[in-house]
Design a protein around this motif. Structure first.
Motif, short mmCIF file in Angstrom:
data_model
loop_
_atom_site.label_atom_id
_atom_site.label_comp_id
_atom_site.label_asym_id
_atom_site.label_seq_id
_atom_site.Cartn_x
_atom_site.Cartn_y
_atom_site.Cartn_z
N ALA A 23 0.84 -1.20 0.00
CA ALA A 23 0.00 0.00 0.00
C ALA A 23 0.87 1.24 0.00
N ALA A 24 0.46 2.23 -0.76
CA ALA A 24 1.22 3.47 -0.89
C ALA A 24 0.51 4.62 -0.22
N SER A 25 1.28 5.55 0.28
CA SER A 25 0.76 6.80 0.81
C SER A 25 1.70 7.91 0.37
N GLY A 26 1.22 9.11 0.46
CA GLY A 26 2.04 10.25 0.07
C GLY A 26 1.73 10.74 -1.32
N ARG A 27 1.86 9.87 -2.29
CA ARG A 27 1.53 10.20 -3.67
C ARG A 27 0.73 9.05 -4.26
N ALA A 28 -0.32 9.39 -4.95
CA ALA A 28 -1.12 8.35 -5.57
C ALA A 28 -0.37 7.74 -6.75
N PHE A 29 -0.54 6.46 -6.94
CA PHE A 29 0.11 5.77 -8.05
C PHE A 29 -0.20 6.44 -9.38
N SER A 30 -1.43 6.88 -9.53
CA SER A 30 -1.84 7.41 -10.82
C SER A 30 -1.33 8.82 -11.05
N SER A 31 -0.93 9.51 -9.99
CA SER A 31 -0.52 10.91 -10.14
C SER A 31 0.73 11.06 -10.98
N TYR A 32 1.62 10.13 -10.88
CA TYR A 32 2.91 10.26 -11.54
C TYR A 32 3.20 9.07 -12.44
N ALA A 33 2.15 8.41 -12.90
CA ALA A 33 2.33 7.29 -13.81
C ALA A 33 3.38 6.33 -13.30
N MET A 34 3.21 5.86 -12.10
CA MET A 34 4.21 5.03 -11.45
C MET A 34 4.18 3.59 -11.93
N ALA A 35 5.32 3.11 -12.34
CA ALA A 35 5.50 1.68 -12.53
C ALA A 35 5.83 1.08 -11.16
N LEU A 36 5.45 -0.15 -10.96
CA LEU A 36 5.65 -0.79 -9.68
C LEU A 36 6.35 -2.13 -9.85
N GLY A 37 7.11 -2.50 -8.85
CA GLY A 37 7.84 -3.75 -8.95
C GLY A 37 7.94 -4.46 -7.63
N TRP A 38 8.22 -5.74 -7.71
CA TRP A 38 8.54 -6.56 -6.54
C TRP A 38 9.95 -7.13 -6.74
N PHE A 39 10.73 -7.04 -5.68
CA PHE A 39 12.08 -7.59 -5.66
C PHE A 39 12.19 -8.46 -4.42
N ARG A 40 13.21 -9.29 -4.36
CA ARG A 40 13.42 -10.11 -3.17
C ARG A 40 14.90 -10.28 -2.89
N GLN A 41 15.20 -10.54 -1.64
CA GLN A 41 16.58 -10.76 -1.25
C GLN A 41 16.62 -11.90 -0.25
N ALA A 42 17.31 -12.97 -0.62
CA ALA A 42 17.49 -14.11 0.25
C ALA A 42 18.77 -13.91 1.05
N PRO A 43 18.89 -14.58 2.20
CA PRO A 43 20.10 -14.44 3.03
C PRO A 43 21.36 -14.78 2.24
N GLY A 44 22.33 -13.88 2.31
CA GLY A 44 23.59 -14.11 1.65
C GLY A 44 23.59 -13.89 0.15
N LYS A 45 22.47 -13.43 -0.38
CA LYS A 45 22.36 -13.22 -1.82
C LYS A 45 22.03 -11.77 -2.12
#
Length: 126
Positions: A23-45
């Protein structure tokens, strides 16, 4: 600046499903044409790309390791991006982060995303 808060992580067995939300706050996703992503980090990687979605939702990208199992979606009215994770594997265990990129095209590079959440832990047991 947009603030992002992830939720939905947890401990599950291999083969189970989880749905992450950001969930986002501060600026709406649509206000600035935001692309969104998911990333991950495993231990030691290093942190790795998981999925990304364009502002309109018409373009979606996935890492090969999750293609066919994970689905990214967004609800601009709710300022929320989701990651549906099915058929989870132990190698999916990581801290998952959502990220927002203002304007421009969708990216799979973490360096292109300016706002990040604090992360949510996903642990998959065998």
């Amino acid at each position: 600046q947009v603030q992002l808060v992830e939720s939905g992580g947890g401990l599950v067995q291999a083969g189970a499903s989880l749905r992450l939300a950001c969930a986002a706050s501060g600026r709406a996703f649509s206000s600035y044409a935001m692309a969104l992503g998911w990333f991950r980090q495993a231990p030691g990687k290093e942190r790795e790309f998981v999925a990304a979605i364009s502002w309109s939702g018409s373009s979606r990208y996935y890492a090969d390791s999750v293609k066919g199992r994970f689905t990214i979606s967004r609800d601009n009215a709710k300022n929320t991006v989701y990651l549906q994770m099915n058929s989870l594997k132990p190698e999916d265990t990581a801290v998952y982060y959502c990220a927002a990129k203002v304007g421009g095209s969708t990216s799979t590079r973490g360096a292109d995303f300016g706002s990040w959440g604090q992360g949510t832990q996903v642990t998959v047991s065998s």
